[in-house]
Scaffold this active site. Structure first.
Site: not given
Ligand code: FPP
Length: 258
Positions: A38, A55, A149
């Protein structure tokens, strides 16, 4: 001269990391670590960048975290990449996240293969765009015989829906005589969940300072240790994972006993 100092600093840093890894490996490490990644949006906002930049940076951290988890000898790393509720986000952001598995696997699949990592996915496949599913399925196929893994992406995953589906399947099996009421216990119920092949997570990590589960593995996390950090996911480093595992190693797990 400056370059020489830089090289020396890098070598010194990596040997410190190596030392820490070796130190941690002396004690039992968690077999299954689950992470709620997050804070990508806030990371981007702090830098006046679009949310998708967060992201993208988060995707790079997935690679580092996977490599370290494999090095440490973890068996399963489950990463919450997209929830069943995340479709509510703006279309451009959803479209972008759905392209990340292709970019990630397009770039790093050879490295995952070379390091004996097995790629898996849990979540509702039918709603995923074809290109996203193709990338994941190709990676699953190419890594299916790997024994290191398991990198398990939770993609379009929601725990309540998963539990409800399991209940419906249990009812089906009961009605058709495959399952007797006396055979239904916690272990048997777990086998109806998307995690049926995995041990429950030993450790849950959530970044960005939020202290909630957000519909993630509600059944499976019943006895897991939790580690929360204010660090935003794109800033999550190898040191943070090692710190979480060190804390885990100091915890006493009693599973309800004394
Ligand atoms: C939450 O942060 C994050 C997500 C919903 C997306 C997570 C995805 C990645 C870390 C990349 C994944 C990679 C692959 C290869 C699938 P948020 O956007 O809610 O952050 P915020 O709370 O600060 O707005």
């Amino acid at each position: 001269m400056l370059n020489k100092i830089k090289i020396w600093k890098n070598q010194n840093n990596s040997s410190t990391l190596r030392d820490k890894i070796e130190e941690i490996k002396k004690l039992p490490v968690p077999e299954h670590v689950a992470i709620i990644m997050d804070g990508n949006g806030r990371w981007a906002k702090k830098r006046a960048l679009p949310r998708i930049a967060g992201h993208h940076e988060g995707m790079k951290v997935v690679r580092k975290t996977t490599m370290l988890a494999n090095d440490l000898g973890l068996k399963v790393l489950t990463l919450y990449a997209f929830s069943t509720e995340n479709w509510k986000r703006p279309k451009n952001e959803v479209d972008y996240i759905m392209k990340l598995p292709e970019e990630f696997l397009g770039t790093f699949l050879p490295e995952l293969v070379a390091n004996n990592v097995q790629v898996k996915m849990m979540g509702y496949k039918h709603q995923l765009p074809k290109h996203t599913l193709n990338a994941i399925e190709k990676a699953m196929e190419q890594t299916k015989n790997n024994t290191g893994l398991v990198l398990n992406f939770a993609l379009n995953y929601g725990s309540r829906a998963e539990i409800l589906d399991a209940v419906k399947q249990v009812l089906n099996d009961y009605n058709s005589g495959i399952l007797k009421e006396t055979d239904l216990n916690e272990e048997a119920f777990s086998s109806y969940l998307m995690t049926s092949n995995f041990k429950d997570p030993d450790l849950l990590i959530r970044t960005s300072g939020e202290i909630r589960l957000s519909n993630f593995m509600l059944w499976q996390l019943a006895y897991s240790e939790f580690w929360f950090t204010d660090v935003l996911w794109p800033d999550f480093s190898e040191d943070h994972l090692l710190e979480a595992i060190e804390v885990f190693q100091k915890r006493q797990r009693r599973f309800g006993g004394i």
